[in-house]
Design an enzyme around this catalytic site. Structure first.
Site, mmCIF file in Angstrom:
data_model
loop_
_atom_site.group_PDB
_atom_site.id
_atom_site.type_symbol
_atom_site.label_atom_id
_atom_site.label_comp_id
_atom_site.label_asym_id
_atom_site.label_seq_id
_atom_site.Cartn_x
_atom_site.Cartn_y
_atom_site.Cartn_z
ATOM 1 C CG ASP A 43 -9.598 2.476 -0.277
ATOM 2 O OD1 ASP A 43 -9.112 1.332 -0.449
ATOM 3 O OD2 ASP A 43 -9.023 3.358 0.380
ATOM 4 C CG ASP A 90 -2.223 0.657 1.027
ATOM 5 O OD1 ASP A 90 -2.305 1.502 0.118
ATOM 6 O OD2 ASP A 90 -3.183 0.370 1.775
HETATM 7 C C1 GLA Z 1 -5.806 1.832 2.244
HETATM 8 C C2 GLA Z 1 -6.212 0.683 1.369
HETATM 9 C C3 GLA Z 1 -7.247 -0.156 2.048
HETATM 10 C C4 GLA Z 1 -6.695 -0.657 3.367
HETATM 11 C C5 GLA Z 1 -6.255 0.517 4.220
HETATM 12 C C6 GLA Z 1 -5.551 0.045 5.474
HETATM 13 O O1 GLA Z 1 -6.829 2.748 2.382
HETATM 14 O O2 GLA Z 1 -6.681 1.145 0.145
HETATM 15 O O3 GLA Z 1 -7.616 -1.238 1.236
HETATM 16 O O4 GLA Z 1 -5.637 -1.528 3.130
HETATM 17 O O5 GLA Z 1 -5.366 1.355 3.506
HETATM 18 O O6 GLA Z 1 -5.093 1.098 6.241
#
Ligand code: GLA
Length: 751
Positions: free
Chosen positions: A550, A480
């Site tokens: 997301d 990420d």
């Molecule tokens: C980001 C990612 C999510 C999740 C969060 C965790 O927003 O896109 O899928 O992994 O971080 O903090």
């Protein structure tokens, strides 16, 4: 396929069955961009395509009687300052402060295959007959700088991949202030520009605008390609071009850092396209003997509309940009705990989730954020890549083995480029942060960016994560990157090199990806950046899939996945079923629709299965059975056709058709249910006209099927009963069609 050099006329002709691209060495030694478009037959001399006219205010580049003016010439790679007042592709500042350069032809090579770009992601060939590469060397005598323009023409595809290299051969250093990956000039401006723009949770919406005189373009300055806002892509289409018909030129940059994609129309109707690293945050000092390599730009031409262009990108990126063990493999169906638990979990809860996942047929359990350091919220812990044993007493090694015993593979979330100030890493190495001295360091989600321009920082992070990978049974990593970059400055670079920070940062990220993917070749990497904020071709080279957004609401995902498919293959598109009401929008959509939309990607679940009813668990089981049956078709063995645009109407439609056209999977999804509405026909595409297909679909849990020939399905369409949409949930209802040819049809195709 051939790259031909006509010595007498000084013309290069790059041509295959699809495209022609013509470059001419002009009388002054500079290069001219004579033609780019549909294949034309070769001839010895195309100089008549050069346009030269006496005009007021003409700045002539050669002694009289020439009329050669850079302002009115379609230049191959324009430089600053010698009579062309449009935006240049290259500007180099020399020791005396001058920015004037004139690069003239010296030599060229034509070779089979495609050399790699050092330290950078790029398309590649597996055998030398797949492509041919032309490299033209130009030289600026005053600064003693060489410029190498590289062009790879792919054999079976209307694709030219380009980059430039700048080598300083003189004693005095130069400062590269701008170095584009490609420049193309068209005669005429009868184009519309297509871009993929958005924001968090609504990434890569398709936007179209007509070209006008002056500058138009998109730019990413967030440090993560264009962030969620812009994508390193633009296409020029003719105004009448549709999804399936008409001419289009695509430009896609294989890069994950700051970029510029720009069009410039002159009052004389010449259109220049530039694509490369954004000059806004860039300057690179080149000492004697050093070479700077730009990222690669991939140009696709199609006369089969936007969808035709997309299919070319899909084919190329799926097979000759993505790499490694997972490239051609069916992707594991996963359950990710993030939306099911957020930070609130312990080992027993995770094992319980995994057992439930196993029951329904899931193959991979992914532990998301919150497993390390003191990470019980998003204020702390980033950088402390060791297990929080208060939450997980068995450690990551122990937990991964327990998950394996349940019968699932194990995957882990990391955010390697980041640091919280409340972390052991920061307490030990406060200097690891990328920040400008004496200025406030902006935070985002309470976190800061590590200085990946420094080898020792990359090494430190590498050693921490490699240890976990070595000691545990990890099959998957979600990498990420949850914030954009601010106040970029590296304390370890001199004042004259601060312009290099953003690009050096990306080189650091790429080097870590390269190391980890070669040390752990069977680990499946999925890239992510607050959802889809770093969804670009550069990432695909290292991580064959990427979390698309997301936003997991099925209706929103129709738009996001539709737009994403403009360039990116479905095997890259991370798509999951999540709980309702949806956590981003509070909207409730039917489970069938959430499953159907997510199946056109890598597929998985992002919820706590314990919250589902027995009936819903049955539906989930059936979805997984269907996806296991269809995933090879959807992810690796099909062409994707966009049929109905969510940006234009109430319905979204698309279909994946297998290479041999014997199988297909199609989705029809509506936004709002309509009362007393007109009739609806769902017209498919890509099928074999003379083949009879059995079409199977489910309505209200009951399977139905019928047979029809491909021509009927494509031209008359499937009559869709409004009643069926009502039975599928009304608002946000979906119908998922599977097609099988009654008798197989065989076709031979390349990659
Ligand atoms: C980001 C990612 C999510 C999740 C969060 C965790 O927003 O896109 O899928 O992994 O971080 O903090």
């Amino acid at each position: 396929m051939a790259i031909i050099f006509h010595e007498r006329s000084g013309i290069f002709h790059l041509t295959n069955d699809h495209v022609s691209y013509l470059i001419r060495i002009m009388e002054n030694g500079q290069l001219e961009n004579l033609y780019y478009g549909k294949k034309i037959r070769d001839r010895e001399d195309f100089s008549h395509l050069h346009d030269e006219t006496a005009r007021p205010h003409l700045c002539v580049s050669l002694p009289d009687p020439s009329m050669l003016s850079m302002q009115y010439t379609r230049q191959e790679y324009p430089v600053y300052g010698t009579g062309d007042y449009r935006t240049p592709a290259l500007t180099i500042r020399q020791e005396n402060g001058s920015r004037i350069s004139v690069f003239t032809y010296e030599s060229h090579t034509i070779q089979r295959g495609k050399p790699a770009l050092e330290g950078l992601p790029a398309t590649y060939t597996e055998s030398d007959d797949e492509a041919e590469t032309l490299e033209i060397r130009l030289f600026d005598k005053v600064s003693s700088t060489a410029l190498i323009l590289s062009y790879t023409l792919f054999e079976d595809l209307p694709v030219i991949a380009r980059h430039a290299r700048i080598c300083q051969e003189g004693d005095a250093p130069v400062l590269i202030e701008r170095a584009m990956s490609c420049s193309v000039e068209f005669l005429g401006s009868d184009f519309e520009m297509v871009q993929l723009s958005g924001a968090w949770a609504r990434e890569r919406y398709v936007r179209v605008r007509p070209l006008e005189i002056g500058l138009q373009g998109v730019q990413g300055l967030a440090g993560t390609c264009g962030g969620a806002e812009e994508n390193p892509f633009l296409a020029l289409k003719r105004p009448h071009t549709t999804e399936h018909q008409g001419e289009v030129y695509g430009f896609s940059l294989v890069y994950s850092g700051n970029f510029l994609a720009q069009t410039e129309v002159s009052p004389f109707d010449m259109t220049r396209v530039l694509m490369g690293i954004s000059p806004e945050s860039f300057a690179w000092k080149l000492e004697k003997g050093e070479t700077f390599t730009t990222p690669e730009a991939v140009m696709v031409w199609s006369d089969r509309g936007l969808n035709g262009m997309s299919q070319v990108y899909h084919r190329l990126y799926r097979r000759r940009l993505a790499r490694g063990y997972w490239r051609d493999r069916e992707r594991p169906i996963l359950l990710n705990n993030w939306e099911g638990t957020y930070f609130d979990f312990n080992e027993e809860k995770l094992l319980q989730m995994a057992r439930k996942a196993k029951e329904v047929g899931v193959e991979l359990f992914v532990l998301d954020d919150g497993w390390f350091g003191e990470r019980n919220d998003d204020f702390r812990g980033l950088g402390d890549w060791f297990c929080n044993t208060d939450k997980i007493p068995s450690g990551i090694g122990g937990l991964s083995r327990k998950i394996n015993e349940i019968g699932l593979k194990f995957g882990l979330w990391v955010e390697l480029e980041m640091i919280n100030m409340d972390s052991d890493l920061y307490r030990a190495h406060p200097d690891f942060v990328l920040r400008t001295p004496d200025r406030y360091a902006s935070h985002s989600r309470h976190q800061h960016v590590l200085d990946f321009t420094r080898q020792e920082v990359v090494d430190h992070i590498h050693d921490m994560i490699a240890k976990i990978l070595r000691e545990s049974e990890i099959s998957y990593i979600k990498w990420d990157m949850n914030r954009y970059m601010t106040e970029p400055f590296s304390a370890h670079l001199g004042a004259d090199r601060q312009g290099e920070v953003m690009h050096r940062y990306m080189l650091g990220v790429y080097s870590l990806y390269e190391r980890l993917t070669s040390e752990f070749p069977q680990v499946l990497f999925e890239s992510c950046a607050s959802g889809g904020a770093r969804f670009d071709p550069g990432m695909l080279y290292y991580a064959p899939q990427a979390w698309c957004s997301d936003d997991t609401d099925a209706n929103e995902r129709c738009k996001i996945q539709y737009g994403t498919s403009m360039v990116y293959p479905l095997s890259m598109i991370g798509s999951h079923v999540s709980a309702v009401p949806n956590h981003q929008l509070s909207r409730t959509t039917p489970l069938e629709t959430r499953g159907a939309v997510a199946m056109f990607g890598t597929f998985g679940y992002e919820l706590d299965l314990d919250t589902l009813s027995p009936g819903e668990m049955e539906t989930v089981k059936n979805q997984i059975i269907r996806m296991k049956k269809l995933r090879r078709l959807i992810q690796t063995d099909s062409d994707f056709y966009r049929l109905l645009s969510p940006f234009e109407g109430n319905e979204t439609g698309w279909i994946c058709v297998s290479g041999d056209k014997s199988r297909a999977a199609a989705l029809l999804c509506q936004r709002l249910n309509k009362v007393n509405a007109s009739w609806l026909r769902f017209k498919l595409a890509g099928l074999e006209e003379n083949t009879s297909y059995r079409v199977t679909f489910e309505v209200g849990g009951i399977t139905r099927s019928f047979t029809a020939f491909g021509d009927e399905l494509m031209y008359a369409g499937i009559p869709v009963e409004r009643e069926d949409l009502l039975r599928q949930g009304g608002d946000f209802a979906a119908l998922f069609y599977e097609l099988e040819a009654d008798q197989g049809v065989s076709m031979i195709r390349g990659f």
